[in-house]
Design an enzyme around this catalytic site. Structure first.
Site, PDB file in Angstrom:
ATOM      1  N   GLN A 111      39.915  36.130  75.881  1.00 35.27           N
ATOM      2  CA  GLN A 111      41.170  35.388  75.789  1.00 35.27           C
ATOM      3  C   GLN A 111      41.332  34.609  77.086  1.00 35.27           C
ATOM      4  O   GLN A 111      40.898  35.047  78.149  1.00 35.27           O
ATOM      5  CB  GLN A 111      42.359  36.334  75.561  1.00 35.27           C
ATOM      6  CG  GLN A 111      42.421  36.851  74.129  1.00 35.27           C
ATOM      7  CD  GLN A 111      43.561  37.815  73.906  1.00 35.27           C
ATOM      8  OE1 GLN A 111      43.402  39.004  74.170  1.00 35.27           O
ATOM      9  NE2 GLN A 111      44.694  37.322  73.424  1.00 35.27           N
ATOM     10  N   SER A 112      41.978  33.451  77.009  1.00 36.84           N
ATOM     11  CA  SER A 112      41.923  32.484  78.115  1.00 36.84           C
ATOM     12  C   SER A 112      42.655  32.944  79.357  1.00 36.84           C
ATOM     13  O   SER A 112      42.202  32.699  80.474  1.00 36.84           O
ATOM     14  CB  SER A 112      42.476  31.131  77.655  1.00 36.84           C
ATOM     15  OG  SER A 112      41.685  30.623  76.593  1.00 36.84           O
TER      16      SER A 112
END
Length: 694
Positions: free
Chosen positions: A20-21
């Site tokens: 996830q970023s």
């Protein structure tokens, strides 16, 4: 999907990759995280044993635009290239990579090793052309999606910034009100401490001196915490030089809204990784600049003036070999002098024993290897005295105004510092009262909490008393308290400004500050032949003036014999010996340039230095003893015997000088006859010519 999964795929490990970023997504978007972890169950359903399934979740919270900081992605690529992976499970293509370069590299490796890629939509074999084409489109759409999202976000951010509505953390002394507008901090102590920084810089012209002044007065400067439990809190600490520079360079204090002062730029590091670095942009490249956007502490014009002064104060810049700020040292014109040959600033070099003799010189071209000599070098005292004299002449009519203005500045500075100490004491007393109220409100039965609050109350009281004690010590030590009697003394001194200027109590830095208020720069032109310097002064008001300064003679010129004296020695040397010249000069009472009596060594040096021949001792018609003995073909002892019996006409300068003999024809004939008649001399064979002459 099942038809594409072969037994040889299940014999290898299945890798479940999670990403996830940002950490915010990991914290608040937990559904996505759960869906990615659920891919492990999907691998079990497709036939992989749980020991053959490896979960890579080390890249959670890391952006997928690059691969150099994603260690688990590197592990995945390495294991795929070594044919250890049977299938790669991911929620979607964007989880594996947002970069087409990394995505297509992974696809190429999977195609070579026969590794499958499985997501929510299905199972893909990169070695199959149709599957590879579909995966390539997914990767391209993933990167395009990131571009569109960033473009929309940055576009909205820029549009809001152009209206001056985009909010960002403000420096100390400024804050946002309830409506989102930028206003000056309502805390009076914070406002005054920020104003004091600009006031001291306006007075001293140096960020370093502002820090030194704060530390000498034991003043603290606040900083505001952002994020965490301390969000919005003021933390007071010592002021640093970097902090002062950041305050002076921040346009927000000038009431200007700026967006785009810093930008991120990517470059390739020596190890081949892509790095993102924040770069400070020059003022013309700022994206948004709205002057008079909000109330500030200084004007925009003063902000620009401060930036120019800070740049000139640098000592390591290309165009500033020497800063213009008033610094320590005896050189009064340090930082104001320009070279007339190359245009560079003259530096200061201290020479002599202990470095007590300052000299102005320009050695830029020599340092760059363009020449072997300096452009110019001259003593500092002559130039300093000439400029000091001119300054006293210029400001003489306005001495009283300067004195009163200086008094006002001293009183204003004292009041600002005293007020800052009073507000600091007031804040400490408020914190002590707050701790007292908290202690009084606690349940007395709750001994554990009561004891803690009581300790905090005692600490607050001790801190308040310590600040009061520090303020008392400051009042005892400060030297800028101006009484009525001191005002009268200063005004009296102002009427006699030369005495104040030359007083031993006046510091060199104070004289330099006065010079910088009046003079912008001085171009120095050196006239070597005339031993003069022309100072082209450019005053702050724009007027220009030239001053000619006669330099003192050089040491070797000072002790050099004058030409008139050399000519006299040249004339006397034709007839007198060195000893006779020395005797003559000492009898007249003459002295050398150093005040010494003359000696033979001095006269010899003068003759050697100026190529003066010694006296011609022997005349052309005179003969030496050797020449006479050869002429008569006799032993030299006979000649000395004749001299002793006064048979020869001789001349002798002194007792140690040789004999010079003069022979006329009659004397020569008589001597030849004497030789023939002498029994002692007849043993020598004479030439026939001599006998014939006799």
């Amino acid at each position: 999907m099942i038809s594409k999964i072969q037994p040889h795929h299940q014999e290898k490990k299945a890798y479940v990759y999670l990403r996830q970023s940002t950490m915010g997504q990991v914290r608040y978007h937990q559904e996505s995280t759960e869906r990615q972890y659920a891919l492990k169950d999907k691998a079990l359903q497709l036939g992989w044993h749980h020991q053959m399934i490896r979960v890579l979740d080390g890249d959670l919270g890391i952006s997928g635009t690059q691969s150099h900081n994603r260690e688990d992605f590197k592990t995945l690529v390495a294991d795929v290239s070594m044919n250890k992976v049977g299938a790669v499970f991911a929620l979607e293509a964007s989880r594996l990579s947002r970069s087409n370069t990394d995505w297509h590299r992974l696809l190429e490796l999977c195609a070579l090793t026969g590794t499958l890629i499985i997501d929510e939509d299905g199972c893909y074999n990169p070695s199959d052309f149709n599957d590879q084409l579909l995966l390539g489109l997914k990767g391209t759409m993933s990167q395009a999606e990131l571009h569109f999202i960033r473009a929309r976000l940055l576009g909205g951010k820029l549009n809001k910034a152009k209206k001056g509505l985009l909010r960002f953390p403000l420096p100390v002394g400024l804050c946002h009100d309830d409506e989102g507008n930028i206003v000056i901090d309502p805390d009076e102590e914070v406002r005054r401490i920020v104003k004091l920084i600009f006031s001291l810089f306006r007075e001293t012209g140096s960020a370093y001196k502002v820090v030194h002044k704060f530390n000498s007065l034991n003043l603290k400067f606040p900083k505001r915490a952002y994020g965490g439990v301390w969000a919005g809190k003021l933390i007071w600490g010592y002021l640093t030089h970097e902090r002062v520079l950041n305050i002076l360079k921040n346009p927000s204090y000038a009431g200007t809204y700026v967006y785009g002062r810093y930008r991120y730029r990517k470059n390739i590091s020596p190890n081949g990784q892509i790095q993102t670095k924040m770069v400070k942009m020059p003022m013309p490249d700022w994206t948004v600049k709205i002057i008079n956007h909000h109330e500030g502490y200084i004007s925009w014009e003063e902000f620009l003036k401060n930036k120019v002064l800070i740049r000139k104060n640098q000592t390591n810049g290309e165009d500033t070999l020497l800063s213009q700020a008033a610094r320590e040292g005896k050189a009064l014109l340090q930082g104001l002098l320009l070279c007339s040959k190359c245009g560079r600033r003259l530096t200061v070099r201290y020479k002599g024993h202990g470095g007590i003799y300052p000299t102005y010189e320009c050695n830029h071209r020599k340092r760059e290897g363009l020449t072997h000599n300096t452009c110019m070098s001259t003593r500092a005292d002559s130039l300093d005295q000439a400029i000091s004299k001119r300054i006293l002449e210029v400001i003489k009519p306005k001495q009283l105004k300067i004195a009163f203005k200086a008094l006002e500045e001293l009183e204003k500075r004292n009041s600002l510092v005293d007020k800052q100490w009073q507000m600091r004491i007031e804040r400490a007393e408020y914190e002590a009262q707050l701790a007292q109220r908290r202690y009084e409100q606690v349940d007395p039965e709750n001994r554990l909490v009561a004891a803690t609050l009581e300790g905090r109350w005692n600490d607050a009281l001790i801190k308040a008393e310590q600040i009061k004690k520090d303020f008392f010590d400051y009042q005892q030590k400060k030297s800028l308290v101006v009484t009525v009697e001191q005002k009268e003394k200063i005004v009296a001194l102002a009427k006699d400004l030369p005495r104040l200027w030359n007083s031993s109590t006046t510091k060199e830095k104070d004289r330099k500050r006065i010079l910088r208020l009046l003079i912008k720069d001085i171009t120095v032109e050196r006239l070597s032949e005339q031993q003069q310097v022309i100072l082209h002064i450019r005053w702050q008001g724009g007027a220009c003036e030239d001053i000619i300064v006669n330099l003192p003679p050089k040491s070797y010129d000072k002790w050099r014999y004058p030409q008139q004296f050399v000519d006299e020695v040249r004339e006397l040397a034709g007839n007198l010996t060195d000893d006779q010249i020395v005797e003559l000069f000492n009898k007249k009472g003459l002295r050398s340039p150093k005040g010494n009596t003359f000696s033979k060594a001095m006269i010899k040096w003068i003759r050697y230095k100026h190529s003066i021949p010694s006296v011609r001792r022997k005349r052309p018609e005179e003969l030496t003893v050797k020449q006479v003995s050869e002429k008569f073909n006799i032993n030299p002892g006979v000649v000395y015997y004749w001299i002793e019996k006064n048979l020869l006409e001789i001349r002798r300068i002194n007792n140690n000088a040789p004999y010079w003999i003069t022979l006329d024809p009659e004397k020569e004939k008589a001597l030849r006859q004497k030789i023939l008649q002498s029994n002692k001399i007849q043993k020598t064979d004479f030439p026939k010519t001599i006998l014939q002459e006799v």
